[in-house]
Design a protein around this motif. Structure first.
Motif, PDB file in Angstrom:
ATOM      1  N   UNK A  23      25.411 -28.901  51.157  1.00 38.73           N
ATOM      2  CA  UNK A  23      25.314 -27.441  51.208  1.00 38.73           C
ATOM      3  C   UNK A  23      24.890 -26.874  49.856  1.00 38.73           C
ATOM      4  N   UNK A  24      25.403 -27.439  48.777  1.00 41.46           N
ATOM      5  CA  UNK A  24      25.028 -26.949  47.440  1.00 41.46           C
ATOM      6  C   UNK A  24      23.532 -27.076  47.199  1.00 41.46           C
ATOM      7  N   UNK A  25      22.955 -28.227  47.537  1.00 40.03           N
ATOM      8  CA  UNK A  25      21.516 -28.407  47.279  1.00 40.03           C
ATOM      9  C   UNK A  25      20.682 -27.547  48.232  1.00 40.03           C
ATOM     10  N   UNK A  26      21.147 -27.357  49.470  1.00 41.35           N
ATOM     11  CA  UNK A  26      20.419 -26.499  50.409  1.00 41.35           C
ATOM     12  C   UNK A  26      20.434 -25.045  49.944  1.00 41.35           C
ATOM     13  N   UNK A  27      21.601 -24.584  49.508  1.00 40.83           N
ATOM     14  CA  UNK A  27      21.717 -23.219  48.964  1.00 40.83           C
ATOM     15  C   UNK A  27      20.761 -23.037  47.793  1.00 40.83           C
ATOM     16  N   UNK A  28      20.611 -24.096  46.984  1.00 38.49           N
ATOM     17  CA  UNK A  28      19.785 -24.021  45.767  1.00 38.49           C
ATOM     18  C   UNK A  28      18.298 -24.206  46.032  1.00 38.49           C
ATOM     19  N   UNK A  29      17.932 -24.468  47.298  1.00 36.70           N
ATOM     20  CA  UNK A  29      16.501 -24.489  47.627  1.00 36.70           C
ATOM     21  C   UNK A  29      15.898 -25.832  47.983  1.00 36.70           C
ATOM     22  N   UNK A 167      16.039 -42.186  39.324  1.00 35.52           N
ATOM     23  CA  UNK A 167      15.134 -41.235  38.665  1.00 35.52           C
ATOM     24  C   UNK A 167      15.934 -40.118  37.988  1.00 35.52           C
ATOM     25  N   UNK A 168      15.558 -39.819  36.741  1.00 39.90           N
ATOM     26  CA  UNK A 168      16.126 -38.674  36.034  1.00 39.90           C
ATOM     27  C   UNK A 168      14.997 -37.682  35.748  1.00 39.90           C
ATOM     28  N   UNK A 190      23.517 -33.952  42.275  1.00 34.43           N
ATOM     29  CA  UNK A 190      24.921 -33.930  42.705  1.00 34.43           C
ATOM     30  C   UNK A 190      25.808 -33.409  41.582  1.00 34.43           C
ATOM     31  N   UNK A 191      26.584 -32.367  41.886  1.00 28.65           N
ATOM     32  CA  UNK A 191      27.536 -31.773  40.926  1.00 28.65           C
ATOM     33  C   UNK A 191      26.862 -31.349  39.621  1.00 28.65           C
ATOM     34  N   UNK A 192      25.713 -30.724  39.756  1.00 31.71           N
ATOM     35  CA  UNK A 192      24.967 -30.276  38.579  1.00 31.71           C
ATOM     36  C   UNK A 192      25.100 -28.760  38.404  1.00 31.71           C
ATOM     37  N   UNK A 193      25.081 -28.316  37.159  1.00 28.41           N
ATOM     38  CA  UNK A 193      25.094 -26.883  36.865  1.00 28.41           C
ATOM     39  C   UNK A 193      23.682 -26.320  36.988  1.00 28.41           C
ATOM     40  N   UNK A 194      23.587 -25.021  37.248  1.00 31.87           N
ATOM     41  CA  UNK A 194      22.289 -24.347  37.388  1.00 31.87           C
ATOM     42  C   UNK A 194      21.373 -25.090  38.351  1.00 31.87           C
ATOM     43  N   UNK A 195      21.915 -25.439  39.517  1.00 35.13           N
ATOM     44  CA  UNK A 195      21.196 -26.292  40.464  1.00 35.13           C
ATOM     45  C   UNK A 195      19.917 -25.639  40.975  1.00 35.13           C
ATOM     46  N   UNK A 196      19.975 -24.332  41.221  1.00 36.53           N
ATOM     47  CA  UNK A 196      18.777 -23.644  41.721  1.00 36.53           C
ATOM     48  C   UNK A 196      17.640 -23.720  40.713  1.00 36.53           C
ATOM     49  N   UNK A 197      17.962 -23.492  39.453  1.00 35.79           N
ATOM     50  CA  UNK A 197      16.941 -23.577  38.392  1.00 35.79           C
ATOM     51  C   UNK A 197      16.427 -25.000  38.251  1.00 35.79           C
ATOM     52  N   UNK A 198      17.337 -25.977  38.354  1.00 34.52           N
ATOM     53  CA  UNK A 198      16.946 -27.378  38.234  1.00 34.52           C
ATOM     54  C   UNK A 198      15.968 -27.768  39.343  1.00 34.52           C
ATOM     55  N   UNK A 200      14.029 -25.761  41.097  1.00 29.94           N
ATOM     56  CA  UNK A 200      12.763 -25.067  40.861  1.00 29.94           C
ATOM     57  C   UNK A 200      11.924 -25.812  39.826  1.00 29.94           C
ATOM     58  N   UNK A 201      12.572 -26.250  38.728  1.00 29.69           N
ATOM     59  CA  UNK A 201      11.858 -26.976  37.676  1.00 29.69           C
ATOM     60  C   UNK A 201      11.302 -28.301  38.184  1.00 29.69           C
ATOM     61  N   UNK A 202      12.103 -29.003  39.017  1.00 28.72           N
ATOM     62  CA  UNK A 202      11.649 -30.274  39.586  1.00 28.72           C
ATOM     63  C   UNK A 202      10.423 -30.052  40.460  1.00 28.72           C
ATOM     64  N   UNK A 203      10.470 -29.038  41.303  1.00 28.45           N
ATOM     65  CA  UNK A 203       9.347 -28.752  42.207  1.00 28.45           C
ATOM     66  C   UNK A 203       8.095 -28.387  41.421  1.00 28.45           C
ATOM     67  N   UNK A 204       8.267 -27.651  40.338  1.00 30.77           N
ATOM     68  CA  UNK A 204       7.122 -27.286  39.499  1.00 30.77           C
ATOM     69  C   UNK A 204       6.485 -28.546  38.902  1.00 30.77           C
ATOM     70  N   UNK A 205       7.333 -29.465  38.405  1.00 31.37           N
ATOM     71  CA  UNK A 205       6.807 -30.715  37.833  1.00 31.37           C
ATOM     72  C   UNK A 205       6.094 -31.558  38.884  1.00 31.37           C
ATOM     73  N   UNK A 206       6.646 -31.590  40.093  1.00 28.19           N
ATOM     74  CA  UNK A 206       6.030 -32.377  41.155  1.00 28.19           C
ATOM     75  C   UNK A 206       4.672 -31.782  41.542  1.00 28.19           C
ATOM     76  N   UNK A 207       4.589 -30.454  41.522  1.00 29.31           N
ATOM     77  CA  UNK A 207       3.355 -29.772  41.973  1.00 29.31           C
ATOM     78  C   UNK A 207       2.235 -29.808  40.954  1.00 29.31           C
TER      79      UNK A 207
END
Length: 208
Positions: A23-29, A167-168, A190-198, A200-207
């Protein structure tokens, strides 16, 4: 198959923790979840998968079930992810039908070609590096391993290939340069702070 660039593989010490983390990761996008619950009885697995289905429905996320075709069908998941020693993807397709996403784990060119022959929809290729989330780990590939395998596989297929295993965040840019379609991660989300921002940043790097 939509948005196959970032898959979260569920993690947790209990079934309830798996659900909370999903649920946390889904909420975060995150829009692509693999439910991977190990060492539980079938009733618990199915009961928890049904709850995971509800969560993913609420946030418009794809739900993939790890290994268990029966649970995937009963929970009305979007798909199944099969390891090298699990059910043959062709058999899974007969049971689940054409509308289910079927993913397969691979470690070599031969694994990839076999999966393509069997008609999987995507390949999880790895591990990128050593990871503690898998008990029987295949040989580590690293960026050079991905480049070599994708060079061969791309001659015959355009199937989405997703990097997986240890992968990190700092790895993402180099991994995407190898030609993979995306990444599958567990501990990174898992259990990360600022998950939504994280995310978003991952998706930007992938794109990129």
């Amino acid at each position: 198959m939509k948005e196959v660039n970032l898959q979260y593989i569920s993690q947790g010490k209990t079934p309830q923790e798996h659900l909370e983390n999903i649920e946390e990761v889904c909420v975060a996008g995150c829009k692509w979840v693999q439910f991977r619950l190990k060492d539980e009885d079938m009733a618990t697995y199915l009961h928890t998968a049904l709850k995971a289905r509800d969560i993913c429905d609420q946030y418009g996320s794809i739900l993939i079930i790890n290994d268990n075709v029966g649970v995937a069908k009963a929970a009305m998941a979007d798909g199944i992810h099969l390891g090298l020693n699990d059910m043959n993807p062709r058999e899974a397709r007969k049971i689940l039908g054409d509308n289910f996403i079927i993913g397969g784990t691979a470690n070599t060119v031969a694994d990839c070609m076999q999966h393509i022959q069997y008609g999987v929809d995507y390949i999880g290729l790895g591990p990128f590096r050593y990871t503690t989330t898998k008990k029987k780990l295949s040989p580590v590939l690293g960026s050079e391993g991905y480049k070599a395998i994708l060079k061969e596989v791309s001659k015959n297929s355009k199937i989405p290939i997703v990097a997986i295993g240890g992968i990190v965040e700092k790895d993402i840019s180099d991994i995407i340069k190898t030609g993979v379609s995306g990444i599958a991660v567990s501990g990174m989300l898992t259990n990360q702070e600022d998950l939504e921002k994280k995310i978003q940043n991952i998706k930007i790097q992938i794109a990129k």
